[in-house]
Design a protein around this motif. Structure first.
Motif, PDB file in Angstrom:
ATOM      1  N   PHE A   1      15.592   1.758 -40.385  1.00 52.36           N
ATOM      2  CA  PHE A   1      15.251   0.664 -40.772  1.00 52.36           C
ATOM      3  C   PHE A   1      15.240  -0.461 -40.437  1.00 52.36           C
ATOM      4  O   PHE A   1      15.104  -0.737 -39.934  1.00 52.36           O
TER       5      PHE A   1
ATOM      6  N   MET B   1      10.982  -1.304 -43.753  1.00 49.68           N
ATOM      7  CA  MET B   1      10.227   0.370 -44.103  1.00 49.68           C
ATOM      8  C   MET B   1      11.912   1.349 -43.128  1.00 49.68           C
ATOM      9  O   MET B   1      12.616   0.494 -42.904  1.00 49.68           O
TER      10      MET B   1
ATOM     11  N   SER C   1      13.928   5.253 -42.763  1.00 53.73           N
ATOM     12  CA  SER C   1      14.045   6.706 -42.789  1.00 53.73           C
ATOM     13  C   SER C   1      15.278   6.610 -42.481  1.00 53.73           C
ATOM     14  O   SER C   1      16.340   5.910 -42.303  1.00 53.73           O
TER      15      SER C   1
ATOM     16  N   ILE D   1      13.021  11.805 -44.080  1.00 58.88           N
ATOM     17  CA  ILE D   1      12.307  11.241 -45.273  1.00 58.88           C
ATOM     18  C   ILE D   1      12.075   9.657 -45.031  1.00 58.88           C
ATOM     19  O   ILE D   1      12.829   9.204 -44.381  1.00 58.88           O
ATOM     20  N   ARG D   2      10.440   9.487 -44.663  1.00 55.04           N
ATOM     21  CA  ARG D   2      10.287   8.038 -44.025  1.00 55.04           C
ATOM     22  C   ARG D   2       9.441   6.853 -45.482  1.00 55.04           C
ATOM     23  O   ARG D   2       9.421   7.670 -46.506  1.00 55.04           O
ATOM     24  N   TYR D   3      10.158   5.858 -45.657  1.00 54.71           N
ATOM     25  CA  TYR D   3       9.990   5.511 -46.382  1.00 54.71           C
ATOM     26  C   TYR D   3       8.820   3.634 -46.065  1.00 54.71           C
ATOM     27  O   TYR D   3       9.608   2.932 -45.152  1.00 54.71           O
ATOM     28  N   THR D   4       7.583   2.903 -47.129  1.00 46.65           N
ATOM     29  CA  THR D   4       7.157   2.338 -46.567  1.00 46.65           C
ATOM     30  C   THR D   4       6.834   1.361 -47.165  1.00 46.65           C
ATOM     31  O   THR D   4       6.144   1.521 -48.800  1.00 46.65           O
ATOM     32  N   ASP D   5       7.371  -0.127 -47.326  1.00 43.77           N
ATOM     33  CA  ASP D   5       6.992  -0.939 -48.801  1.00 43.77           C
ATOM     34  C   ASP D   5       5.339  -1.098 -48.937  1.00 43.77           C
ATOM     35  O   ASP D   5       4.812  -0.858 -48.144  1.00 43.77           O
ATOM     36  N   LYS D   6       4.917  -1.554 -49.488  1.00 37.05           N
ATOM     37  CA  LYS D   6       3.196  -2.302 -50.167  1.00 37.05           C
ATOM     38  C   LYS D   6       3.052  -2.975 -48.487  1.00 37.05           C
ATOM     39  O   LYS D   6       3.539  -3.820 -48.200  1.00 37.05           O
TER      40      LYS D   6
END
Length: 84
Positions: free
Chosen positions: A19, A56, A58, A74-79
């Motif tokens: 993170f 951000m 994963s 799995i990845r996450y990126t904020d706006k």
């Protein structure tokens, strides 16, 4: 970016978590040239710079079999913003 992982579970599988938190702001107003040649300023002080996500992260798994390995995540990126 901190990353947390474990030893291999079941002799081959290793989960991990990664993170990032980013707090970025612009310190000054940006100068621009007006149509008549004078200098003007955009009110950007204190705003978030463009294309800067706040969070951000994963989550993933790594499978190891001898010299070979398989990695899935799995990845996450904020706006993010593209204009001021």
């Amino acid at each position: 970016m901190p990353m947390l992982s474990t030893k291999s579970l079941f002799h081959r599988v290793r989960p991990y978590l990664s993170f990032e938190y980013l707090h970025a702001t612009m310190d000054n107003n940006l100068p621009i040239a007006a149509d008549n040649g004078s200098i003007d300023f955009l009110r950007t002080e204190g705003r978030t710079p463009i294309i800067m996500p706040k969070f951000m992260g994963s989550v993933g798994l790594t499978y190891t079999a001898g010299p070979l390995f398989l990695n899935t995540s799995i990845r996450y990126t904020d706006k993010q913003y593209s204009t001021f």
